[in-house]
Motif scaffolding. Structure first.
Motif, PDB file in Angstrom:
ATOM      1  N   ALA A  96      36.820  34.903  22.240  1.00 34.09           N
ATOM      2  CA  ALA A  96      37.373  33.767  22.456  1.00 34.09           C
ATOM      3  C   ALA A  96      38.907  33.898  23.272  1.00 34.09           C
ATOM      4  O   ALA A  96      39.481  33.409  23.958  1.00 34.09           O
ATOM      5  N   PRO A  97      39.712  34.877  22.604  1.00 37.91           N
ATOM      6  CA  PRO A  97      41.192  34.945  23.112  1.00 37.91           C
ATOM      7  C   PRO A  97      41.343  35.836  24.204  1.00 37.91           C
ATOM      8  O   PRO A  97      42.284  35.642  24.787  1.00 37.91           O
ATOM      9  N   PHE A  98      40.242  36.605  24.840  1.00 43.64           N
ATOM     10  CA  PHE A  98      40.741  37.430  25.886  1.00 43.64           C
ATOM     11  C   PHE A  98      41.034  36.863  27.110  1.00 43.64           C
ATOM     12  O   PHE A  98      41.912  37.473  27.807  1.00 43.64           O
ATOM     13  N   GLU A  99      40.613  35.852  27.730  1.00 40.07           N
ATOM     14  CA  GLU A  99      40.985  35.218  28.691  1.00 40.07           C
ATOM     15  C   GLU A  99      42.459  35.243  28.903  1.00 40.07           C
ATOM     16  O   GLU A  99      43.237  35.270  30.030  1.00 40.07           O
ATOM     17  N   GLY A 100      43.122  34.631  27.882  1.00 38.53           N
ATOM     18  CA  GLY A 100      44.540  34.350  27.977  1.00 38.53           C
ATOM     19  C   GLY A 100      45.453  35.694  27.650  1.00 38.53           C
ATOM     20  O   GLY A 100      46.819  35.621  27.897  1.00 38.53           O
ATOM     21  N   LEU A 101      44.847  36.759  27.666  1.00 32.02           N
ATOM     22  CA  LEU A 101      45.521  38.197  27.372  1.00 32.02           C
ATOM     23  C   LEU A 101      45.491  39.163  28.651  1.00 32.02           C
ATOM     24  O   LEU A 101      46.412  39.978  28.627  1.00 32.02           O
ATOM     25  N   VAL A 102      44.491  39.020  29.564  1.00 27.67           N
ATOM     26  CA  VAL A 102      44.712  39.904  30.589  1.00 27.67           C
ATOM     27  C   VAL A 102      45.016  39.572  31.853  1.00 27.67           C
ATOM     28  O   VAL A 102      45.764  38.501  31.997  1.00 27.67           O
ATOM     29  N   GLY A 103      45.480  40.488  32.698  1.00 29.03           N
ATOM     30  CA  GLY A 103      46.310  40.225  33.903  1.00 29.03           C
ATOM     31  C   GLY A 103      45.502  39.709  34.695  1.00 29.03           C
ATOM     32  O   GLY A 103      44.295  39.378  34.868  1.00 29.03           O
ATOM     33  N   SER A 104      46.132  39.127  35.881  1.00 31.90           N
ATOM     34  CA  SER A 104      45.671  38.274  36.863  1.00 31.90           C
ATOM     35  C   SER A 104      44.597  38.657  37.741  1.00 31.90           C
ATOM     36  O   SER A 104      43.761  38.241  38.247  1.00 31.90           O
ATOM     37  N   GLY A 105      44.747  40.368  37.774  1.00 26.11           N
ATOM     38  CA  GLY A 105      43.709  40.913  38.563  1.00 26.11           C
ATOM     39  C   GLY A 105      42.503  41.371  37.934  1.00 26.11           C
ATOM     40  O   GLY A 105      41.621  42.031  38.481  1.00 26.11           O
ATOM     41  N   VAL A 106      42.428  41.007  36.597  1.00 25.85           N
ATOM     42  CA  VAL A 106      41.232  41.244  35.767  1.00 25.85           C
ATOM     43  C   VAL A 106      40.247  40.084  35.825  1.00 25.85           C
ATOM     44  O   VAL A 106      40.657  38.860  35.491  1.00 25.85           O
ATOM     45  N   ARG A 107      39.087  40.240  35.928  1.00 25.30           N
ATOM     46  CA  ARG A 107      38.093  39.107  36.017  1.00 25.30           C
ATOM     47  C   ARG A 107      36.871  39.845  34.915  1.00 25.30           C
ATOM     48  O   ARG A 107      36.225  40.765  35.232  1.00 25.30           O
ATOM     49  N   LEU A 108      36.921  39.397  34.028  1.00 29.93           N
ATOM     50  CA  LEU A 108      36.284  39.772  32.689  1.00 29.93           C
ATOM     51  C   LEU A 108      34.793  39.063  32.697  1.00 29.93           C
ATOM     52  O   LEU A 108      34.483  37.948  33.009  1.00 29.93           O
TER      53      LEU A 108
END
Length: 463
Positions: free
Chosen positions: A75-87
């Motif tokens: 759940a929290p990952f989207e708010g933790l990664v940089g703008s160039g990362v598409r998980l």
């Protein structure tokens, strides 16, 4: 739903009928031989992402339990990664099981955490899970359930029970001096083993494991770390006039360990023959895709053994995070401290990761602190079943051992200063991995934002 352990809120959306709130999410399903479900493999291969988080669960009762774990952890990952990362999010589903008396923080009620049923009888959920785990062994499981319910004060009943457990575990009744790959827990005298397991349950704080086999654990013999259970050093159920009925809690634990013995071997097969080749195929088809492997408990064994299928000089695995890993703390060692001519089962494989292998461990994990070394110890060890010997320790209890230069960090330090960019590193996560009931303690208390942040840092995906 809020994480009552002090973590974070979790998503509740549904993707393709699966209750996981992150997108895109897919499950990668394997059978007990490591064969992948081709439909799930195809779904994963079509995911649009720069980075795939690939998470393998440990023991669980069914697919829905694994799915809930993935929903909460991702759940929290989207708010933790940089703008160039598409998980992209991948949940590995493989056949394992969980005894229902092992409550998971935030999945089960606080009442279940406080008062698990650790008596001999099997509850219906555990019985059903055992039948699914051993579908060809229903007759043996019927008799095991009868013996646990009857709790007979009879050595003959224990001998029969021990024979049934060996059949379930797939081992022969020969001493480990003859068959050194078989843990002594399955070959030593069954009464002594059940006594040792009963004492271990008391040591883990299990209710109903103390005086006369049913009371609270005592403070233990000086310097031994083992509770003074059941009226003295003989242990629960073996005191004069006390009979053997108090040992059936230990017998149920022996059944649990037989299931874990099979799961441990299965996890290695699924990792090496299943997950590893699937990831290699996907990386060959999509060279720019970055993989971040995460495993909990026996799932840590799954993702670690998948490294055996990584080709030399391949750089697609960018990080590995092991959460309370249920395998040897010497696994990555080139040489074992007690046998210089032998290395660990995964020796040197950290060098196939283009980033760190982060082993999270916690002193509050009773499953790995107490039961893992007890179940792993081999016959012929002079310390005996309850003796302490570091050679049987788990990586999720005290981190990576016997790998020169592998740093040891607290979770606070790792989050503040970062983890090394390569090699093995141990992170004491006991500041957050600390909740859970007996017998497993905090083994499954892994859904915390701090651990998600650690994965992001290990994979160099941060803002």
């Amino acid at each position: 739903m809020a994480n009552v352990g002090g973590g974070f809120g979790f998503g509740t959306g549904v993707v393709g009928g699966v209750g996981v709130g992150v997108r895109p999410y897919a499950e990668l399903t394997f059978d007990s031989e490591g064969d992948v479900d081709r439909v799930t493999q195809g779904t994963v291969s079509r995911m649009e992402a720069t980075d795939l988080l690939v998470f393998a669960h440990g023991w669980n009762s069914d697919r829905s339990t694994a799915t809930r774990l993935y929903d909460r952890f991702f759940a929290p990952f989207e708010g933790l990664v940089g703008s160039g990362v598409r998980l992209g999010y991948v949940g590995v589903v493989w056949p394992s099981m969980r005894f229902s008396d092992e409550p998971i923080p935030d999945f089960d009620t606080l009442a279940a955490l406080a008062e698990p049923d650790l008596g001999g009888a099997l509850d219906p959920l555990t019985r059903r899970a055992l039948e699914e785990f051993w579908p060809e062994r229903r007759a043996e499981l019927d008799r095991v359930a009868e013996l646990l319910a009857e709790r007979a004060d009879s050595a003959a009943a224990f001998i029969e029970f021990g024979a049934l457990i060996r059949e379930l575990a797939g081992v022969d009744a020969v001493p480990a001096l003859v068959a050194p790959s078989v843990p002594a827990i399955f070959t030593d005298d069954v009464l002594e083993v059940c006594r040792a397991l009963s004492v271990a349950l008391a040591r883990a704080g299990a209710p109903g494991t103390g005086a006369a086999g049913t009371g609270a654990a005592g403070t233990g013999a000086a310097g031994t770390g083992v509770p003074a259970a059941a009226g003295g050093p003989e242990g629960p159920g073996l005191t004069v006039g006390g009979g053997m009925r108090g040992l059936w809690g230990g017998a149920k634990e022996l059944l649990r360990q037989a299931a874990y013995y099979k799961m441990k071997k299965r996890a290695g097969v699924v990792g090496e023959r299943g997950l590893g080749p699937v990831l290699a195929q996907l990386a060959a088809a999509r060279p720019a895709l970055r993989f971040h492997l995460i495993g909990h408990s026996f799932g840590a064994r799954v993702v670690s053994f998948s490294l055996r299928a990584v080709p030399d000089r391949a750089r697609y695995v960018k990080s590995v995070t092991l959460l309370q890993g249920a395998f040897s703390h010497y696994a990555f060692a080139d040489r074992l401290p007690h046998d210089k001519g032998t290395g660990g089962a995964l020796r040197g494989l950290q060098r196939r990761v283009d980033g760190p292998v982060v082993a999270c461990h916690s002193p509050h994990d009773s499953a790995l602190k107490i039961f893992y070394p007890l179940a792993s110890r081999m016959a012929g060890d002079s310390a005996g079943l309850l003796g302490f010997d570091e050679r049987w320790g788990a990586i999720g209890h005290d981190g990576v051992q016997a790998v020169p230069g592998a740093p040891r960090l607290t979770l606070d330090t790792a989050l503040r200063e970062g983890v090394p960019t390569t090699g093995c590193v141990s992170v004491d996560a006991g500041s957050v991995v600390r909740r859970g009931g007996a017998p497993s303690g905090a083994h499954s208390d892994i859904c915390h934002e701090e651990l998600a942040r650690l994965v992001v840092d290990a994979g160099r995906m941060g803002r």
